[in-house]
Design a protein around this motif. Structure first.
Motif, PDB file in Angstrom:
ATOM      1  N   GLY A 329     -68.005 -47.631  80.928  1.00 21.95           N
ATOM      2  CA  GLY A 329     -67.607 -48.943  80.446  1.00 21.95           C
ATOM      3  C   GLY A 329     -67.537 -49.066  78.947  1.00 21.95           C
ATOM      4  O   GLY A 329     -67.339 -50.165  78.431  1.00 21.95           O
ATOM      5  N   LEU A 330     -67.697 -47.957  78.218  1.00 19.05           N
ATOM      6  CA  LEU A 330     -67.634 -47.986  76.756  1.00 19.05           C
ATOM      7  C   LEU A 330     -66.350 -47.332  76.283  1.00 19.05           C
ATOM      8  O   LEU A 330     -66.008 -46.222  76.705  1.00 19.05           O
ATOM      9  N   SER A 331     -65.634 -48.010  75.389  1.00 19.07           N
ATOM     10  CA  SER A 331     -64.390 -47.485  74.840  1.00 19.07           C
ATOM     11  C   SER A 331     -64.406 -47.619  73.329  1.00 19.07           C
ATOM     12  O   SER A 331     -64.966 -48.579  72.777  1.00 19.07           O
ATOM     13  N   MET A 332     -63.769 -46.663  72.662  1.00 18.33           N
ATOM     14  CA  MET A 332     -63.650 -46.711  71.209  1.00 18.33           C
ATOM     15  C   MET A 332     -62.307 -46.124  70.827  1.00 18.33           C
ATOM     16  O   MET A 332     -61.830 -45.166  71.438  1.00 18.33           O
ATOM     17  N   ALA A 333     -61.682 -46.695  69.799  1.00 19.59           N
ATOM     18  CA  ALA A 333     -60.398 -46.183  69.317  1.00 19.59           C
ATOM     19  C   ALA A 333     -60.333 -46.357  67.811  1.00 19.59           C
ATOM     20  O   ALA A 333     -60.905 -47.300  67.245  1.00 19.59           O
ATOM     21  N   PHE A 334     -59.630 -45.429  67.168  1.00 22.75           N
ATOM     22  CA  PHE A 334     -59.372 -45.553  65.738  1.00 22.75           C
ATOM     23  C   PHE A 334     -57.888 -45.313  65.501  1.00 22.75           C
ATOM     24  O   PHE A 334     -57.316 -44.352  66.016  1.00 22.75           O
ATOM     25  N   THR A 335     -57.265 -46.199  64.732  1.00 21.58           N
ATOM     26  CA  THR A 335     -55.833 -46.148  64.490  1.00 21.58           C
ATOM     27  C   THR A 335     -55.564 -46.146  62.995  1.00 21.58           C
ATOM     28  O   THR A 335     -56.157 -46.941  62.251  1.00 21.58           O
ATOM     29  N   GLN A 336     -54.689 -45.248  62.552  1.00 20.22           N
ATOM     30  CA  GLN A 336     -54.196 -45.250  61.177  1.00 20.22           C
ATOM     31  C   GLN A 336     -52.792 -45.860  61.184  1.00 20.22           C
ATOM     32  O   GLN A 336     -51.941 -45.472  61.994  1.00 20.22           O
ATOM     33  N   VAL A 337     -52.553 -46.797  60.270  1.00 16.06           N
ATOM     34  CA  VAL A 337     -51.286 -47.533  60.231  1.00 16.06           C
ATOM     35  C   VAL A 337     -50.674 -47.426  58.845  1.00 16.06           C
ATOM     36  O   VAL A 337     -51.373 -47.573  57.833  1.00 16.06           O
ATOM     37  N   VAL A 338     -49.373 -47.170  58.787  1.00 14.69           N
ATOM     38  CA  VAL A 338     -48.593 -47.287  57.557  1.00 14.69           C
ATOM     39  C   VAL A 338     -47.580 -48.395  57.784  1.00 14.69           C
ATOM     40  O   VAL A 338     -46.789 -48.332  58.729  1.00 14.69           O
ATOM     41  N   ARG A 339     -47.625 -49.414  56.939  1.00 10.72           N
ATOM     42  CA  ARG A 339     -46.747 -50.586  57.062  1.00 10.72           C
ATOM     43  C   ARG A 339     -45.781 -50.639  55.885  1.00 10.72           C
ATOM     44  O   ARG A 339     -46.200 -50.499  54.730  1.00 10.72           O
ATOM     45  N   THR A 340     -44.506 -50.844  56.174  1.00 11.28           N
ATOM     46  CA  THR A 340     -43.511 -50.904  55.113  1.00 11.28           C
ATOM     47  C   THR A 340     -43.687 -52.180  54.289  1.00 11.28           C
ATOM     48  O   THR A 340     -44.447 -53.087  54.651  1.00 11.28           O
ATOM     49  N   ARG A 341     -42.971 -52.248  53.181  1.00 11.64           N
ATOM     50  CA  ARG A 341     -43.096 -53.383  52.265  1.00 11.64           C
ATOM     51  C   ARG A 341     -42.772 -54.690  52.984  1.00 11.64           C
ATOM     52  O   ARG A 341     -41.788 -54.788  53.702  1.00 11.64           O
ATOM     53  N   GLU A 342     -43.607 -55.697  52.731  1.00 14.71           N
ATOM     54  CA  GLU A 342     -43.447 -56.985  53.396  1.00 14.71           C
ATOM     55  C   GLU A 342     -42.801 -58.043  52.511  1.00 14.71           C
ATOM     56  O   GLU A 342     -42.409 -59.100  53.001  1.00 14.71           O
ATOM     57  N   PHE A 343     -42.699 -57.794  51.181  1.00 17.19           N
ATOM     58  CA  PHE A 343     -42.083 -58.779  50.296  1.00 17.19           C
ATOM     59  C   PHE A 343     -41.380 -58.070  49.147  1.00 17.19           C
ATOM     60  O   PHE A 343     -41.686 -56.913  48.814  1.00 17.19           O
ATOM     61  N   LYS A 344     -40.407 -58.778  48.559  1.00 13.04           N
ATOM     62  CA  LYS A 344     -39.664 -58.245  47.431  1.00 13.04           C
ATOM     63  C   LYS A 344     -40.625 -58.022  46.255  1.00 13.04           C
ATOM     64  O   LYS A 344     -41.414 -58.896  45.916  1.00 13.04           O
ATOM     65  N   GLY A 345     -40.542 -56.848  45.661  1.00 11.32           N
ATOM     66  CA  GLY A 345     -41.409 -56.553  44.532  1.00 11.32           C
ATOM     67  C   GLY A 345     -42.690 -55.832  44.903  1.00 11.32           C
ATOM     68  O   GLY A 345     -43.435 -55.400  44.010  1.00 11.32           O
ATOM     69  N   GLN A 346     -43.005 -55.720  46.188  1.00  4.12           N
ATOM     70  CA  GLN A 346     -44.179 -54.947  46.596  1.00  4.12           C
ATOM     71  C   GLN A 346     -43.963 -53.496  46.191  1.00  4.12           C
ATOM     72  O   GLN A 346     -42.949 -52.891  46.521  1.00  4.12           O
ATOM     73  N   ARG A 347     -44.909 -52.934  45.471  1.00  3.52           N
ATOM     74  CA  ARG A 347     -44.677 -51.630  44.837  1.00  3.52           C
ATOM     75  C   ARG A 347     -44.689 -50.467  45.804  1.00  3.52           C
ATOM     76  O   ARG A 347     -44.053 -49.452  45.567  1.00  3.52           O
ATOM     77  N   SER A 348     -45.402 -50.594  46.905  1.00  8.13           N
ATOM     78  CA  SER A 348     -45.518 -49.456  47.814  1.00  8.13           C
ATOM     79  C   SER A 348     -45.834 -49.939  49.224  1.00  8.13           C
ATOM     80  O   SER A 348     -46.243 -51.080  49.433  1.00  8.13           O
ATOM     81  N   ASP A 349     -45.608 -49.067  50.174  1.00 11.72           N
ATOM     82  CA  ASP A 349     -46.022 -49.345  51.545  1.00 11.72           C
ATOM     83  C   ASP A 349     -47.544 -49.372  51.619  1.00 11.72           C
ATOM     84  O   ASP A 349     -48.241 -48.860  50.747  1.00 11.72           O
ATOM     85  N   GLN A 350     -48.070 -49.985  52.672  1.00 15.63           N
ATOM     86  CA  GLN A 350     -49.515 -50.127  52.805  1.00 15.63           C
ATOM     87  C   GLN A 350     -50.064 -49.255  53.912  1.00 15.63           C
ATOM     88  O   GLN A 350     -49.413 -49.048  54.944  1.00 15.63           O
ATOM     89  N   GLN A 351     -51.274 -48.764  53.675  1.00  9.78           N
ATOM     90  CA  GLN A 351     -52.007 -48.028  54.693  1.00  9.78           C
ATOM     91  C   GLN A 351     -53.314 -48.764  54.996  1.00  9.78           C
ATOM     92  O   GLN A 351     -53.977 -49.259  54.089  1.00  9.78           O
ATOM     93  N   PHE A 352     -53.673 -48.834  56.281  1.00  8.86           N
ATOM     94  CA  PHE A 352     -54.971 -49.378  56.652  1.00  8.86           C
ATOM     95  C   PHE A 352     -55.398 -48.754  57.970  1.00  8.86           C
ATOM     96  O   PHE A 352     -54.597 -48.150  58.687  1.00  8.86           O
ATOM     97  N   GLY A 353     -56.668 -48.890  58.273  1.00  9.68           N
ATOM     98  CA  GLY A 353     -57.218 -48.346  59.501  1.00  9.68           C
ATOM     99  C   GLY A 353     -57.750 -49.450  60.396  1.00  9.68           C
ATOM    100  O   GLY A 353     -58.105 -50.538  59.922  1.00  9.68           O
ATOM    101  N   ALA A 354     -57.784 -49.171  61.696  1.00  2.39           N
ATOM    102  CA  ALA A 354     -58.264 -50.145  62.678  1.00  2.39           C
ATOM    103  C   ALA A 354     -59.274 -49.475  63.599  1.00  2.39           C
ATOM    104  O   ALA A 354     -58.980 -48.447  64.216  1.00  2.39           O
ATOM    105  N   LEU A 355     -60.463 -50.051  63.692  1.00  2.00           N
ATOM    106  CA  LEU A 355     -61.532 -49.560  64.567  1.00  2.00           C
ATOM    107  C   LEU A 355     -61.744 -50.562  65.689  1.00  2.00           C
ATOM    108  O   LEU A 355     -61.904 -51.757  65.440  1.00  2.00           O
TER     109      LEU A 355
END
Length: 361
Positions: A329-355
């Motif tokens: 009954g125990l589950s665990m997951a880890f996800t790495q995400v790269v998200r493209t630019r969300e607004f004009k002028g954003q200098r780079s895509d974003q990376q974040f992790g999800a636990l």
């Protein structure tokens, strides 16, 4: 975030993936806008025909979700932090008020609820340079939201339809400045100084409709199996208005136990009730997810008052990969995400992790 780590460079998403994300979002706009009129009848027919439908009665789960840019890039910018606690159980176990809400939402989109979920959460967004006393007018505004969510699902062996209603409080009353400042003090990270320019107090809502399929790529009973999880979604509200589409590929054991790990929206998420089985089951996953965005309060600014804002990108894409494990009954997951630019002028895509941590019964 956990405080910026200097010296690293952000990962850029190749143009081909940007185009793929835009294409998948366009497909979502076409398909998700027309929610099938026979969703309730089809779900019941599949459940009766297969005899293995996950109706959720007598089962439930408690999930803790933590998402942070410090898990990936070590930066403190854009989507900085999100936390969510979710309780999920059979529809018959929902409190009377939630069952009444489920019936109303179910009638609205022709869905017969079999399970429900109730969530509490908090998210924080910041500009790139949190050391400036005045937030740059051309960067993402400071914003925080505390929210409650009620969701309902009709789930069979190979498909899950969900409807979720989110009610959030955006602005200083969400205590984003207090949470981030004290967390940074605890870590010895630099203090965010521009919160005086955050979005003002506003109550916001979003109605999310989503359909996921589970498409096996070969026999299900093998020790190593694979499947695809295509997803179509539509979101309407003052919080966000967008159409979305995505697909995840999974490879490993226990794929029929779930539809993938849950995530904080917007995301290529799993969810639903989880089958509990003895032994260790592990699978890896990777996916792409695109959104056509017509409105985003965190970028467009306050609805009823003047506030900071930026010009959003109409198409946003995610590329993600991760690992999930279940032991009983125990589950665990880890996800790495790269998200493209969300607004004009954003200098780079974003990376974040999800636990994600889930206790199921």
């Amino acid at each position: 975030g956990g405080g910026e780590l200097r010296g690293g460079e952000d990962l850029e998403v190749p143009p081909m993936f940007r185009r793929a994300a835009a294409l998948s979002a366009a497909l979502g706009a076409a398909a998700a806008a027309a929610w099938p009129a026979q969703a309730r009848t089809q779900a019941q027919a599949q459940a009766q025909g297969q005899g293995q439908a996950q109706d959720g009665d007598g089962r439930g789960s408690l999930a803790v979700l933590i998402e942070n840019d410090a898990f990936a890039s070590g930066t403190d910018r854009n989507y900085s932090n999100g936390v969510q606690l979710t309780w999920r159980a059979g529809y018959s176990e929902a409190p009377g008020l939630l069952r009444a809400l489920g019936r109303q939402l179910g009638d609205l989109v022709d869905l017969d609820p079999q399970s429900f979920g109730a969530s509490l959460g908090h998210v924080i967004y910041t500009p790139e340079n949190i050391g400036l006393t005045r937030a740059p007018p051309d960067d993402r505004p400071y914003a925080a939201m505390v929210y409650a969510k009620a969701g309902f699902a009709a789930q069979t062996e190979d498909r899950m339809d969900t409807v979720e209603l989110t009610l959030g409080l955006v602005g200083p009353s969400a205590q984003g400045e207090w949470i981030q400042s004290n967390f940074h003090t605890l870590l010895g990270a630099r203090d965010p100084k521009g919160w005086d320019d955050q979005l003002g107090d506003e109550i916001a809502f979003a109605l999310d409709l989503e359909r996921r399929w589970r498409v096996p790529l070969g026999p299900r009973d093998r020790a190593l199996s694979a499947d695809l999880i295509p997803t179509l979604g539509l979101t309407l509200g003052t919080l966000r208005t967008e159409a979305s589409a995505g697909v995840a590929l999974r490879l490993g054991a226990g794929l029929d136990n779930d539809f993938g790990p849950p995530r904080i929206r917007p995301s290529l998420a799993g969810g639903g009730l989880v089958r509990t089985r003895d032994g260790l089951r592990v699978y890896g996953f990777a996916g792409v997810y695109g959104r056509l965005v017509a409105h985003d309060l965190f970028l467009d600014g306050n609805t009823w008052r003047r506030s900071a804002s930026v010009s959003r990108e109409p198409a946003v894409g995610d590329i993600q990969a991760g690992l999930a494990a279940q032991w009983g009954g125990l589950s665990m997951a880890f996800t790495q995400v790269v998200r493209t630019r969300e607004f004009k002028g954003q200098r780079s895509d974003q990376q974040f992790g999800a636990l994600t941590l889930v206790r199921s019964w």
